[in-house]
Design a protein around this motif. Sequence first.
Motif, short mmCIF file in Angstrom:
data_model
loop_
_atom_site.label_atom_id
_atom_site.label_comp_id
_atom_site.label_asym_id
_atom_site.label_seq_id
_atom_site.Cartn_x
_atom_site.Cartn_y
_atom_site.Cartn_z
N ARG A 159 0.94 -1.37 0.28
CA ARG A 159 0.04 0.00 -0.23
C ARG A 159 0.92 0.98 -0.22
N ASN A 160 2.09 1.52 0.91
CA ASN A 160 2.82 2.32 0.77
C ASN A 160 4.09 2.86 -0.41
N ALA A 161 4.13 1.41 -0.61
CA ALA A 161 4.89 1.68 -2.24
C ALA A 161 3.91 2.28 -3.51
N LEU A 162 2.71 1.43 -3.19
CA LEU A 162 1.78 2.45 -4.52
C LEU A 162 1.36 3.73 -4.17
N LYS A 163 1.45 4.47 -2.74
CA LYS A 163 0.81 5.67 -2.72
C LYS A 163 1.94 6.20 -3.48
N GLN A 164 3.46 6.12 -3.36
CA GLN A 164 4.80 6.83 -3.42
C GLN A 164 4.71 6.86 -5.07
N ILE A 165 3.99 5.86 -5.50
CA ILE A 165 4.19 5.58 -6.68
C ILE A 165 3.07 6.92 -7.57
N SER B 17 -9.21 -11.59 -6.40
CA SER B 17 -9.68 -12.92 -4.88
C SER B 17 -7.69 -12.89 -4.90
N THR B 18 -7.00 -12.74 -5.37
CA THR B 18 -5.82 -12.21 -4.34
C THR B 18 -5.66 -12.25 -3.06
N PHE B 19 -6.29 -10.92 -3.41
CA PHE B 19 -6.36 -9.98 -1.92
C PHE B 19 -6.90 -10.97 -1.16
N GLU B 20 -8.51 -11.22 -1.88
CA GLU B 20 -8.98 -11.38 -0.59
C GLU B 20 -8.26 -13.26 0.39
N ALA B 21 -6.75 -13.68 -0.28
CA ALA B 21 -6.56 -14.39 -0.17
C ALA B 21 -6.04 -13.81 1.37
N ALA B 22 -5.20 -12.95 1.34
CA ALA B 22 -3.95 -11.94 1.95
C ALA B 22 -5.28 -11.60 3.17
N PHE B 23 -6.69 -11.61 3.09
CA PHE B 23 -7.66 -11.15 4.14
C PHE B 23 -7.99 -12.63 4.79
N GLY B 24 -8.23 -13.31 3.77
CA GLY B 24 -8.49 -14.72 5.18
C GLY B 24 -9.41 -15.35 4.92
N ALA B 25 -10.51 -14.36 3.10
CA ALA B 25 -12.12 -14.40 2.99
C ALA B 25 -11.83 -15.99 2.41
N PHE B 26 -11.01 -16.40 2.19
CA PHE B 26 -11.41 -17.95 1.10
C PHE B 26 -11.09 -19.82 2.93
N THR B 27 -11.24 -18.70 3.56
CA THR B 27 -11.28 -19.87 4.86
C THR B 27 -12.38 -19.74 5.48
N PRO B 28 -13.12 -21.44 5.37
CA PRO B 28 -14.41 -21.25 5.69
C PRO B 28 -14.41 -20.82 6.97
N GLN C 151 -13.78 -11.13 7.01
CA GLN C 151 -12.39 -11.05 6.29
C GLN C 151 -12.96 -10.34 5.22
N TYR C 152 -14.60 -10.31 4.29
CA TYR C 152 -14.12 -9.90 2.87
C TYR C 152 -14.23 -8.32 3.23
N THR C 153 -15.39 -7.54 4.10
CA THR C 153 -15.75 -6.88 4.56
C THR C 153 -14.06 -5.64 4.84
N ASP C 154 -13.31 -6.60 6.02
CA ASP C 154 -11.98 -6.07 5.38
C ASP C 154 -11.44 -5.19 4.51
N LEU C 155 -10.92 -6.34 3.30
CA LEU C 155 -11.34 -5.67 2.37
C LEU C 155 -11.60 -5.11 1.68
N ASP D 114 -12.76 -2.22 3.26
CA ASP D 114 -12.53 -1.22 3.99
C ASP D 114 -10.78 -0.92 4.00
N TRP D 115 -9.87 -2.12 3.32
CA TRP D 115 -8.60 -1.80 3.32
C TRP D 115 -8.17 -0.71 1.42
N PHE D 116 -9.23 -1.67 -0.10
CA PHE D 116 -9.73 -0.42 -1.05
C PHE D 116 -10.12 0.56 -1.00
#
Length: 508
Positions: free
Chosen positions: A196-202, A226-237, A253-257, A259-261
């Motif tokens: 996130r910080n790298a994107l902001k700087q770019i 879906s790549t980001f979903e995995a990082a937030f645990g949205a694919f965990t049953p 978990q997806y709601t947290d994603l 919020d990140w977006f």
Amino acid sequence: MISKRQWSKKSTICTVAASCLLTALAGGCSTTGDGGSADKGATGGKPLEIQIFGGLYNEMPDMNNQFWTEYQKRLNVKLDANWVPSGDVITKLDLILASGDIPEVIAYPNQGLTVTMINAIRSGAFWDLTPFLGDMSQYPNIKNNTPPNWTKFLSVDGKIYALPRSRSLIDSSINIRKDWLDKLGLAVPTTLDEYRNALKQIVNGDPDGNGKKDTMGIVGTSEGVSTFEAAFGAFTPTYDSEGGMIWHELTNQYTDLVDWFRQLYQDGSLPKEYMTMKRTQMEEAIGTGQAATYIRSTRYHYDFEVQAKKVQPEAKIIALPPLKGPGGYAADLSTGVNGGIFISKKVPEAKLKQMLQYFEATASQELTDFGYSGIEGVHYKVVNGEKVPTELSLKEVNTTSLGAAVLAYVKWGKVDNPGAPKEYNEEKRKQVADYEKLGVYNIFTWLISDTWVKTWPKYTNEWKSMMTKAIVGQISMDEYKAYVAKLNNMPDIKQAYKEFAKAYSYYK
């Protein structure tokens, strides 16, 4: 049935020939379990004609080019192919299914089936292949060379309705402009926070040096979410209080994603038009040096880099390592089945059996090697025992050219670019090596709930609208959470969750 005349107006005709005598056509040849063929000679008999609807992932192919001409020598088939741009393929397919005027073969492009596709299957639009495949002893290539558990991913109500479009487990990866990181003195990110910080700087650092604040961070979250979903645990049953399995996009978990977006949007790292951009616009943004990240299959990185170098010679696109997030790593795995090959029930049974023999031949290792590399001396040269692609390879050997076949499983099939130098592909493999170890599956790509199929279409557009409003700040996160809670408490949706839980119990 679509008439020959009607179909030809919209399609590209190609003639291809078999690497062995297809038993249903001429007899006298059998495939072997290791993917080889017992007879590599030319075939006799009339070519099998097949109408096929498939996705176009590159430029419209010249079906008379050298790749397809060589294909003609290997398979005794005449394909009447309707290639539809990938960004429009599902919309076009829905229209075809609604009309009932279905071509003989649908090369369905996605891992998960749409509601329209499921309904078409259940209405009898496609052949149930289960009794024809049997124990697959008659189809050793399909049995031995395809991804594990593929029948699970292409079954509806316990019946197999398609053959696999074999692809590697490692598919999409988060890419970024490495030259821009270097220019701004930024290290390669290893966590979501660092990313996130790298994107902001770019986006605020004018990395292209044009004096304008016009660089985009991520384009196409709808492509790579879906790549980001995995990082937030949205694919965990995840289960509700009644033991039902919650749809991944309605989990906390997806709601947290979301919020990140929202934070990325506030940073300026998501362009205002991010939800409405078409795939062609996203590809143009990364390929013309306007964006830092566009998530697609790793093999596309080379194509994007080649395009970007035309306007920014120093452009270098790398795959980030699996970024650590609050619920896992940003690495989602393909099922190994990038959609399926469905055969219309309008096809007579005798021709169906011929088609199955054709697709069996396409799952050989020999045909797969050709599909990914092309012709020696034309699409590649062997130097010191290694295949070195020619310039023609990039144009003729690509994702679209794989669309009419089952193919054998290839570990690096969605990582290696056939047009890239050997050293480039080796480096790309190193960059994504940990994805298979740390990545997870989206189990909802194969779980089916009848109630969900009937219910979710009523709310999906409204949910997308609410999510977008939350990301761009038109509603608060509390308002979005309240909306999600309302959905999760609806009787029909709670019933669907129970059905998902039951379906999942069969696959543990």
